[in-house]
Design a protein around this motif. Structure first.
Motif, PDB file in Angstrom:
ATOM      1  N   ARG A   1       0.845  -1.201   0.000  1.00  0.00           N
ATOM      2  CA  ARG A   1       0.000   0.000   0.000  1.00  0.00           C
ATOM      3  C   ARG A   1       0.875   1.244   0.000  1.00  0.00           C
ATOM      4  NH1 ARG A   1      -5.429  -0.798   2.193  1.00  0.00           N
ATOM      5  NH2 ARG A   1      -5.573   1.382   2.770  1.00  0.00           N
ATOM      6  N   GLY A   2       0.248   2.363  -0.365  1.00  0.00           N
ATOM      7  CA  GLY A   2       0.895   3.666  -0.201  1.00  0.00           C
ATOM      8  C   GLY A   2       2.292   3.748  -0.770  1.00  0.00           C
ATOM      9  N   GLU A   3       3.179   4.303   0.015  1.00  0.00           N
ATOM     10  CA  GLU A   3       4.529   4.582  -0.464  1.00  0.00           C
ATOM     11  C   GLU A   3       5.268   3.348  -0.950  1.00  0.00           C
ATOM     12  OE1 GLU A   3       7.411   7.006   1.349  1.00  0.00           O
ATOM     13  OE2 GLU A   3       5.960   8.354   2.294  1.00  0.00           O
ATOM     14  N   ALA A   4       5.143   2.268  -0.215  1.00  0.00           N
ATOM     15  CA  ALA A   4       5.865   1.060  -0.594  1.00  0.00           C
ATOM     16  C   ALA A   4       5.432   0.609  -1.981  1.00  0.00           C
ATOM     17  CB  ALA A   4       5.607  -0.048   0.429  1.00  0.00           C
ATOM     18  N   LEU A   5       4.144   0.682  -2.225  1.00  0.00           N
ATOM     19  CA  LEU A   5       3.617   0.306  -3.535  1.00  0.00           C
ATOM     20  C   LEU A   5       4.125   1.253  -4.607  1.00  0.00           C
ATOM     21  CD1 LEU A   5       1.733  -1.368  -5.302  1.00  0.00           C
ATOM     22  CD2 LEU A   5      -0.121   0.167  -4.658  1.00  0.00           C
ATOM     23  N   VAL A   6       4.071   2.530  -4.317  1.00  0.00           N
ATOM     24  CA  VAL A   6       4.513   3.526  -5.293  1.00  0.00           C
ATOM     25  C   VAL A   6       5.982   3.323  -5.637  1.00  0.00           C
ATOM     26  CG1 VAL A   6       4.943   5.977  -5.649  1.00  0.00           C
ATOM     27  CG2 VAL A   6       2.782   5.236  -4.660  1.00  0.00           C
ATOM     28  N   ARG A   7       6.766   3.040  -4.613  1.00  0.00           N
ATOM     29  CA  ARG A   7       8.187   2.811  -4.872  1.00  0.00           C
ATOM     30  C   ARG A   7       8.401   1.608  -5.777  1.00  0.00           C
ATOM     31  NH1 ARG A   7      10.194   1.521  -0.092  1.00  0.00           N
ATOM     32  NH2 ARG A   7       8.779   2.824   1.123  1.00  0.00           N
ATOM     33  N   ALA A   8       7.643   0.564  -5.523  1.00  0.00           N
ATOM     34  CA  ALA A   8       7.760  -0.638  -6.358  1.00  0.00           C
ATOM     35  C   ALA A   8       7.370  -0.332  -7.798  1.00  0.00           C
ATOM     36  CB  ALA A   8       6.887  -1.745  -5.785  1.00  0.00           C
ATOM     37  N   ILE A   9       6.355   0.496  -7.965  1.00  0.00           N
ATOM     38  CA  ILE A   9       5.902   0.858  -9.314  1.00  0.00           C
ATOM     39  C   ILE A   9       6.955   1.712 -10.009  1.00  0.00           C
ATOM     40  CG2 ILE A   9       4.171   2.149 -10.602  1.00  0.00           C
ATOM     41  CD1 ILE A   9       2.111   1.291  -8.498  1.00  0.00           C
ATOM     42  N   HIS A  10       7.541   2.635  -9.274  1.00  0.00           N
ATOM     43  CA  HIS A  10       8.605   3.462  -9.848  1.00  0.00           C
ATOM     44  C   HIS A  10       9.749   2.578 -10.349  1.00  0.00           C
ATOM     45  CE1 HIS A  10       7.437   7.417  -7.589  1.00  0.00           C
ATOM     46  NE2 HIS A  10       6.792   7.275  -8.730  1.00  0.00           N
ATOM     47  N   GLU A  11      10.154   1.656  -9.513  1.00  0.00           N
ATOM     48  CA  GLU A  11      11.222   0.736  -9.910  1.00  0.00           C
ATOM     49  C   GLU A  11      10.840  -0.030 -11.163  1.00  0.00           C
ATOM     50  OE1 GLU A  11      12.765  -2.080  -6.999  1.00  0.00           O
ATOM     51  OE2 GLU A  11      12.822  -0.461  -5.509  1.00  0.00           O
ATOM     52  N   ALA A  12       9.626  -0.509 -11.174  1.00  0.00           N
ATOM     53  CA  ALA A  12       9.165  -1.285 -12.329  1.00  0.00           C
ATOM     54  C   ALA A  12       9.178  -0.431 -13.586  1.00  0.00           C
ATOM     55  CB  ALA A  12       7.760  -1.828 -12.068  1.00  0.00           C
ATOM     56  N   ALA A  13       8.792   0.819 -13.446  1.00  0.00           N
ATOM     57  CA  ALA A  13       8.755   1.706 -14.617  1.00  0.00           C
ATOM     58  C   ALA A  13      10.145   1.890 -15.193  1.00  0.00           C
ATOM     59  CB  ALA A  13       8.149   3.054 -14.228  1.00  0.00           C
ATOM     60  N   LEU A  14      11.124   2.126 -14.326  1.00  0.00           N
ATOM     61  CA  LEU A  14      12.490   2.327 -14.807  1.00  0.00           C
ATOM     62  C   LEU A  14      13.038   1.041 -15.420  1.00  0.00           C
ATOM     63  CD1 LEU A  14      13.928   4.512 -11.899  1.00  0.00           C
ATOM     64  CD2 LEU A  14      13.096   5.245 -14.138  1.00  0.00           C
ATOM     65  N   ALA A  15      12.722  -0.078 -14.805  1.00  0.00           N
ATOM     66  CA  ALA A  15      13.192  -1.359 -15.338  1.00  0.00           C
ATOM     67  C   ALA A  15      12.552  -1.637 -16.684  1.00  0.00           C
ATOM     68  CB  ALA A  15      12.885  -2.484 -14.354  1.00  0.00           C
ATOM     69  N   GLU A  16      11.280  -1.340 -16.779  1.00  0.00           N
ATOM     70  CA  GLU A  16      10.559  -1.569 -18.037  1.00  0.00           C
ATOM     71  C   GLU A  16      11.148  -0.698 -19.141  1.00  0.00           C
ATOM     72  OE1 GLU A  16       8.386  -3.819 -18.513  1.00  0.00           O
ATOM     73  OE2 GLU A  16       7.319  -3.285 -20.347  1.00  0.00           O
ATOM     74  N   LEU A  17      11.410   0.551 -18.796  1.00  0.00           N
ATOM     75  CA  LEU A  17      11.996   1.455 -19.780  1.00  0.00           C
ATOM     76  C   LEU A  17      13.329   0.919 -20.277  1.00  0.00           C
ATOM     77  CD1 LEU A  17      12.275   4.099 -21.347  1.00  0.00           C
ATOM     78  CD2 LEU A  17      13.349   5.072 -19.333  1.00  0.00           C
ATOM     79  N   ALA A  18      14.151   0.469 -19.340  1.00  0.00           N
ATOM     80  CA  ALA A  18      15.467  -0.041 -19.719  1.00  0.00           C
ATOM     81  C   ALA A  18      15.337  -1.213 -20.678  1.00  0.00           C
ATOM     82  CB  ALA A  18      16.241  -0.465 -18.471  1.00  0.00           C
ATOM     83  N   GLU A  19      14.296  -2.011 -20.473  1.00  0.00           N
ATOM     84  CA  GLU A  19      14.190  -3.219 -21.290  1.00  0.00           C
ATOM     85  C   GLU A  19      13.543  -2.957 -22.642  1.00  0.00           C
ATOM     86  OE1 GLU A  19      13.589  -6.793 -19.216  1.00  0.00           O
ATOM     87  OE2 GLU A  19      12.308  -7.653 -20.771  1.00  0.00           O
ATOM     88  N   VAL A  20      12.446  -2.231 -22.678  1.00  0.00           N
ATOM     89  CA  VAL A  20      11.714  -2.096 -23.939  1.00  0.00           C
ATOM     90  C   VAL A  20      11.904  -0.755 -24.618  1.00  0.00           C
ATOM     91  CG1 VAL A  20       9.978  -3.694 -23.072  1.00  0.00           C
ATOM     92  CG2 VAL A  20       9.567  -1.241 -22.913  1.00  0.00           C
TER      93      VAL A  20
END
Lengths: 200, 200
Positions: free
Chosen positions: B13-32
DNA sequence: GAGATAAGCTACGTCACCGTATCCAATTGA
DNA sequence: TCAATTGGATACGGTGACGTAGCTTATCTC
């Protein structure tokens, strides 16, 4: 048929068609980017049918490499006068002129995303770079080093790349291509000092 | 529920979730890549639902800028010893360390495609660059110029960019990040001469 | 505890591109 | 002039992302 005279059929064939498709591919890349390049998009832009593309190329990437390879080769800077500074500026001018072309756009995009599409970068080296020699400032520097105007020991993998590196960096930072004054500043403040001619 | 104990619910929830999403976004960008960045892809990578993303961000780009802004800021090189050369090498080392991070990957991708996504680049400047000061070699050079170790007139828009420009260029050409030796060569053969210290 | 909040899941119709097949028509060259 | 070639148009089923809606369920707060 006799009604819509405005619409000349003028069906393209062979080389003329291929050239038009190559152009369309480079234009499409410039607009949508490497990740969005598609057969549909290229065909649409070339005003032809997907079928025609698939008859010649299996993927957009294959088509793209072909287009870059067929593009007009880079003008080679010819060190004319006995004027290192002027020749270096001329070489950087050739570089910025090249960077405005669709083919250059494609080359830079492929190099930037080489880790994402390693096959593309490899094909680029094999079909485009290797067949041609060095480029831009290197040509000039080698000339002067061979003719005694420059200490050959100053030609290193670092010093020969300063001009190109600075042009790319300025272009990214400013969002435009460097002006003539900025190219001169690169030569005076970065390249010449590195070659052993201290700044004023 | 007591059967599949292996699958811990552990709902974020909340910040922890947002942080995980941010990480995922950067990782996704790096890959695709920037052109293929999608809400679906980010959600998939973050192991969450698209709905959750759309509740907070309207587009993948908005999410991405947020992710970059929230990423750990760049370590600031602190000129310590009275050793310009060592401090410059240290600054370039900080730069290459940063370039290995997902956030840096995103910043470079956005800058490279700025003409394609001008809003993204603008948001990057507004939300990330402007709030922070200069970076890397500039910090070092300003320090020495202010403390008499360097002629302030040597600090120009050209000379302050040589280090970064060369690191980027080498990275593109080689397809890898420069080694410590290569960073030292950049300092010795390009930056220091431009600052008025002729090469050996 | 009980209610409020927010995460997680599933499904929907829409759209763009995929790669292929089929057929028609323009151009070419024997 | 006629046949071969090849460009051009259309349609197809498949896939994946879009943005939204509805519902269930975990977690927080009082």
């Amino acid at each position: 048929m006799e009604k819509a005279a405005a619409k000349a059929p003028e069906r393209r064939r062979g080389e003329a068609l291929v050239r038009a498709i190559h152009e369309a591919a480079l234009a499409e890349l410039a607009e949508v980017g490497l990740g969005q390049l598609s057969m549909e998009g290229i065909a649409r832009r070339a005003s032809t049918a997907k079928t025609v593309l698939y008859r010649r190329w299996a993927t957009p990437h294959e088509l793209l490499v072909d287009a870059v390879a067929q593009a007009h080769p880079v003008e080679v800077p010819t060190p004319a006068a006995d004027d290192l500074r002027a020749d270096l500026i001329a070489a950087l001018t050739v570089l910025t002129d090249w960077m405005r072309t669709p083919a250059a756009n494609a080359v830079l995009a492929i190099m930037f995303e080489r880790h994402r599409y390693p096959d593309l970068a490899e094909a680029l080296y094999r079909d485009v770079f290797d067949p041609r020699g060095g480029t831009f400032t290197t040509t000039v520097l080698r000339h002067y080093a061979a003719n005694g105007g420059l200490d050959p020991r100053r030609l290193t993998p670092i010093t020969t790349q300063i001009g190109e590196a600075m042009v790319f960096k300025l272009s990214m930072d400013l969002g435009r291509f460097p002006t003539a004054d900025e190219l001169a500043a690169i030569v005076d403040e970065a390249i010449l000092p590195a070659l052993g001619f201290p700044p004023a």
